[in-house]
Scaffold this motif. Structure first.
Motif, short mmCIF file in Angstrom:
data_model
loop_
_atom_site.label_atom_id
_atom_site.label_comp_id
_atom_site.label_asym_id
_atom_site.label_seq_id
_atom_site.Cartn_x
_atom_site.Cartn_y
_atom_site.Cartn_z
N LEU A 1 0.85 -1.19 0.00
CA LEU A 1 0.00 0.00 0.00
C LEU A 1 0.88 1.24 0.00
N VAL A 2 0.25 2.38 -0.33
CA VAL A 2 0.96 3.66 -0.31
C VAL A 2 0.29 4.56 0.72
N ARG A 3 1.13 5.16 1.58
CA ARG A 3 0.61 6.11 2.57
C ARG A 3 1.58 7.28 2.69
N ASP A 4 1.08 8.47 2.44
CA ASP A 4 1.90 9.69 2.51
C ASP A 4 3.14 9.58 1.61
N HIS B 1 3.87 -2.50 3.67
CA HIS B 1 3.34 -3.84 3.46
C HIS B 1 2.42 -4.19 4.62
N PHE B 2 1.21 -4.64 4.32
CA PHE B 2 0.25 -4.96 5.36
C PHE B 2 0.72 -6.11 6.27
N ASP C 1 8.11 0.08 10.10
CA ASP C 1 9.58 0.19 10.04
C ASP C 1 10.10 -0.31 8.70
N VAL C 2 9.35 -1.22 8.08
CA VAL C 2 9.72 -1.75 6.76
C VAL C 2 9.04 -0.87 5.73
N VAL C 3 9.80 0.05 5.14
CA VAL C 3 9.22 1.09 4.28
C VAL C 3 10.14 1.38 3.11
N GLY C 4 9.55 1.76 1.97
CA GLY C 4 10.32 2.13 0.78
C GLY C 4 9.74 3.38 0.14
N PHE C 5 10.56 4.03 -0.68
CA PHE C 5 10.11 5.23 -1.40
C PHE C 5 9.48 4.88 -2.73
N SER C 6 9.51 3.59 -3.08
CA SER C 6 8.84 3.08 -4.28
C SER C 6 8.52 1.62 -4.02
N GLN C 7 7.65 1.05 -4.85
CA GLN C 7 7.33 -0.36 -4.66
C GLN C 7 8.56 -1.22 -4.88
N ASP C 8 9.38 -0.83 -5.86
CA ASP C 8 10.59 -1.60 -6.15
C ASP C 8 11.56 -1.58 -4.95
N ASN D 1 -0.42 -5.04 10.41
CA ASN D 1 -0.55 -3.62 10.75
C ASN D 1 -1.51 -2.97 9.76
N CYS D 2 -2.45 -2.20 10.25
CA CYS D 2 -3.42 -1.54 9.37
C CYS D 2 -2.86 -0.27 8.74
N HIS D 3 -1.72 0.18 9.21
CA HIS D 3 -1.04 1.36 8.66
C HIS D 3 -1.97 2.57 8.51
#
Length: 327
Positions: A77-80, A85-86, A91-98, A142-144
């Motif tokens: 998912l994308v938030r802000d 990832h659900f 803490d596990v985050v990226g600036f793009s899906q790749d 996590n519902c993020h």
């Protein structure tokens, strides 16, 4: 006068020492114990997927890692502007899906390597309350902060937990037949679910953990929750939020874990490492005195001595900063 209800804990075998390979996963209490092991220079990967509260999500990331499963794009998912990832913590985050998928693949690869050679795996269940993502039909970790109408909240059954872990344990034992699993239930209270609901949740987790230890001789239970509820039955052992254990309570449970699972022969080394940590935190009356400069010099020699066999890079950086501040 006896002021607490103490109880015996059966000693675990084989014991953990500095040659052991450890993997810790689960709730924030798992992170606490993992950090204490990390600080004492044990070989451990500690909650690399972030805090995971429910057993299904814990089991999912473990199984996906060992089996090298492809990432489920429906759970991204994308938030802000950030990709999450659900099935994992924020803490596990990226600036793009790749970039997110590359990060997850890296973490899964590291987890797979550690799980295949692990001597002990520490798993901490936090809650039996779960949220199912209606679009994907998956239980999320996590519902993020996504809208509540995207999820259905429900309670896990003990049989669901047992079934999931039975599948994972069968896979795990094929790649690591000698591993020991230490199950524990987090003493953190999930009061937002409600007090009766939290107790119901903990009861389900305890029942599932009991059945797993009865079914598998390599699975053992450590009573973190019971220590908090009975030996530390007092609100002074909770932080101001009345949910999380205080540092004193965490240290007490850690000492019980130490006596139960850690090899006594490792204690002198643990004490040395704890001493280094205390010395680094020392704040002198006169930081520019010859005595303190000599203290820093001796501390550096001690760290360098142990750096040959253990990772003291963070401690060396901290010491260098202290030395530079004196100049």
């Amino acid at each position: 006068m006896q002021m607490t209800t103490a109880f015996d804990i059966q000693e675990g075998q084989p014991k953990i020492n500095h040659q052991s390979v450890l993997f810790s996963i689960g709730s924030c209490f798992s992170t606490v114990i993992g950090e204490k092991l990390t600080e004492r220079k044990f070989n451990i990967i500690n909650n690399s997927f972030g805090t995971l509260f429910n057993p299904v999500s814990i089991c999912q990331v473990l199984e996906d890692s060992v089996l090298e499963m492809p990432i489920n794009s429906e759970m991204v998912l994308v938030r802000d502007g950030l990709y999450l990832h659900f099935g994992m913590h924020s803490d596990v985050v990226g600036f793009s899906q790749d970039s997110l998928e590359r990060l997850i693949n890296k973490k899964q690869s590291q987890a797979k390597t550690q799980l295949e050679k692990a001597t002990h795996i520490l798993v901490t269940f936090g809650t039996a309350w779960v949220y199912e993502h209606e679009k994907s039909g998956q239980i999320v970790a996590n519902c993020h902060k996504k809208p509540a109408d995207q999820f259905e909240k429900r309670l896990l059954h003990p049989e669901e937990i047992q079934k999931d872990f039975a599948g994972f344990f069968n896979i795990l034992r094929q790649v690591n037949p000698d591993v020991k699993v230490i199950l524990t239930i987090s003493p953190v209270r999930h009061t937002k679910d409600g007090i009766p609901e939290n107790q119901l949740s903990k009861s389900i987790l305890r029942l599932a953990a009991h059945d797993l230890t009865e079914t598998y001789d390599f699975v053992h239970y450590f009573p973190s929750y019971e220590i908090m509820m009975d030996e530390l039955r007092d609100y002074r052992f909770y932080k101001e939020d009345m949910v999380h254990p205080t540092v004193q309570a965490e240290d007490y449970i850690w000492e019980r874990f130490l006596k139960t699972w850690v090899d006594p022969k490792a204690l002198p080394l643990i004490q040395e490492f704890e001493g280094i940590k205390r010395d680094l935190a020392h704040r002198p009356f006169n930081p520019d005195s010859p005595a303190h400069l000599k203290f820093l010099e001796n501390l550096q020699k001690k760290i360098e001595k142990y750096s040959r066999d253990y990772d003291f890079s963070k401690e060396m950086d901290q010491l260098r900063k202290q030395v530079q501040q004196r100049k």
